[in-house]
Design a protein around this motif. Structure first.
Motif, short mmCIF file in Angstrom:
data_model
loop_
_atom_site.label_atom_id
_atom_site.label_comp_id
_atom_site.label_asym_id
_atom_site.label_seq_id
_atom_site.Cartn_x
_atom_site.Cartn_y
_atom_site.Cartn_z
N VAL A 1 0.83 -1.21 0.00
CA VAL A 1 0.00 0.00 0.00
C VAL A 1 0.86 1.26 0.00
O VAL A 1 0.48 2.28 -0.57
N ASN A 2 2.04 1.20 0.63
CA ASN A 2 2.88 2.40 0.70
C ASN A 2 3.36 2.84 -0.68
O ASN A 2 3.32 4.02 -1.00
N ILE A 3 3.82 1.90 -1.50
CA ILE A 3 4.31 2.29 -2.82
C ILE A 3 3.17 2.75 -3.71
O ILE A 3 3.30 3.71 -4.47
N VAL A 4 2.04 2.09 -3.60
CA VAL A 4 0.86 2.50 -4.38
C VAL A 4 0.46 3.93 -4.01
O VAL A 4 0.13 4.74 -4.87
N THR A 5 0.55 4.25 -2.73
CA THR A 5 0.23 5.60 -2.27
C THR A 5 1.33 6.57 -2.70
O THR A 5 1.04 7.67 -3.20
N GLY A 6 2.59 6.16 -2.53
CA GLY A 6 3.71 7.01 -2.93
C GLY A 6 3.69 7.34 -4.41
O GLY A 6 4.12 8.42 -4.82
N TRP A 7 3.20 6.43 -5.24
CA TRP A 7 3.11 6.67 -6.67
C TRP A 7 1.88 7.49 -7.05
O TRP A 7 1.70 7.83 -8.21
N GLY A 8 1.01 7.77 -6.09
CA GLY A 8 -0.16 8.58 -6.37
C GLY A 8 -1.37 7.81 -6.87
O GLY A 8 -2.33 8.39 -7.36
N TRP A 9 -1.36 6.48 -6.75
CA TRP A 9 -2.52 5.69 -7.15
C TRP A 9 -3.63 5.82 -6.13
O TRP A 9 -4.80 5.56 -6.43
N LEU A 10 -3.27 6.18 -4.89
CA LEU A 10 -4.23 6.45 -3.83
C LEU A 10 -3.91 7.82 -3.24
O LEU A 10 -2.76 8.26 -3.29
N GLU A 11 -4.90 8.44 -2.65
CA GLU A 11 -4.68 9.70 -1.95
C GLU A 11 -4.11 9.38 -0.56
O GLU A 11 -4.68 8.55 0.16
N THR A 12 -3.04 10.04 -0.19
CA THR A 12 -2.42 9.83 1.11
C THR A 12 -3.44 10.06 2.23
O THR A 12 -3.49 9.30 3.20
N ARG A 13 -4.26 11.08 2.09
CA ARG A 13 -5.24 11.40 3.15
C ARG A 13 -6.21 10.25 3.37
O ARG A 13 -6.67 10.02 4.50
N ASP A 14 -6.54 9.47 2.32
CA ASP A 14 -7.45 8.33 2.48
C ASP A 14 -6.80 7.20 3.28
O ASP A 14 -7.46 6.54 4.09
N VAL A 15 -5.50 7.00 3.06
CA VAL A 15 -4.78 5.97 3.81
C VAL A 15 -4.63 6.40 5.27
O VAL A 15 -4.85 5.61 6.19
N VAL A 16 -4.31 7.67 5.49
CA VAL A 16 -4.19 8.19 6.86
C VAL A 16 -5.54 8.10 7.57
O VAL A 16 -5.60 7.72 8.75
N GLN A 17 -6.61 8.39 6.88
CA GLN A 17 -7.94 8.29 7.51
C GLN A 17 -8.26 6.85 7.91
O GLN A 17 -8.82 6.60 8.97
N LEU A 18 -7.88 5.90 7.07
CA LEU A 18 -8.08 4.50 7.40
C LEU A 18 -7.31 4.15 8.69
O LEU A 18 -7.84 3.49 9.57
N ILE A 19 -6.08 4.64 8.80
CA ILE A 19 -5.30 4.41 10.02
C ILE A 19 -6.01 5.01 11.23
O ILE A 19 -6.12 4.38 12.28
N LYS A 20 -6.51 6.22 11.09
CA LYS A 20 -7.22 6.89 12.19
C LYS A 20 -8.50 6.15 12.58
O LYS A 20 -8.90 6.17 13.74
#
Length: 193
Positions: free
Chosen positions: A126-145
């Motif tokens: 998930v980190n590389i997919v997010t780092g490449w911009g395939w996902l929005e970082t804020r969406d991954v951070v919200q999932l963590i929260k």
């Protein structure tokens, strides 16, 4: 035969002694060195051995020939789902289909995390997919929260955004000192995949 009976007895006893995880945390395995997915799979093996229920979401791999996927279905309480285009280099501009698969994987991880059915949710690559911009970082951070207190969340892959690192409880960076790829040695079956 005796060893098989011991394994069956052990797996049966682990299932009988299941207690839900009391406190989960968020772990991130990132960096350019080898071992990020291996660390996540190691967590799955350890958790399964203690009777925890583990769900793995593969963000990069769909029908990928990997040793861990071959054996994971044999572990008690472990299930996985695979999304994504397979192993690829960073595309200049990902297709809408690729971004949609990444979004489906994130939605599946969220569903599993919130379902109450799983103690450990592993989001592989998930980190590389997010780092490449395939996902929005804020969406991954919200999932963590939004992680329930009793769920352990594990995120693997290089290029973890700083916001993801900041939101995690444990972060390990794998540092490449030397790698056989640099000498043209390809990935080896059973060792790297």
């Amino acid at each position: 035969m005796e060893n098989e009976k011991q394994v069956a007895d052990y797996c049966h006893s682990a299932a009988l002694t299941y207690e839900p995880l009391k406190r989960g945390l968020t772990q991130v395995f990132t960096g350019g060195g080898k071992g990020k997915t291996s660390a996540g799979i190691g967590t799955a093996v350890r958790a399964s051995g203690r009777g925890y229920r583990v769900y793995i979401v593969y963000f990069m791999n769909q029908n990928y020939d990997s040793g861990e996927q071959e054996v994971l279905h044999c572990l008690p309480g472990v299930k996985w789902a695979a999304f994504g285009p397979g192993l690829v280099r960073h595309p200049e501009s990902p297709t809408p289909e690729v971004k949609a698969k990444a979004g489906q994987a994130l939605a599946e991880a969220r569903r599993a995390m919130l379902s109450g059915d799983w103690d450990v949710v592993i989001m592989d690559e998930v980190n590389i997919v997010t780092g490449w911009g395939w996902l929005e970082t804020r969406d991954v951070v919200q999932l963590i929260k939004d992680r329930p207190e009793h769920v352990e969340l594990v995120l693997t892959g290089r290029l973890a955004p700083q916001e993801v690192i900041d939101a995690a409880d444990l972060v390990t960076e794998m540092v490449k000192v030397k790698h056989p790829y640099d000498r043209g040695i390809p990935a080896r079956r059973g060792i790297e995949y």
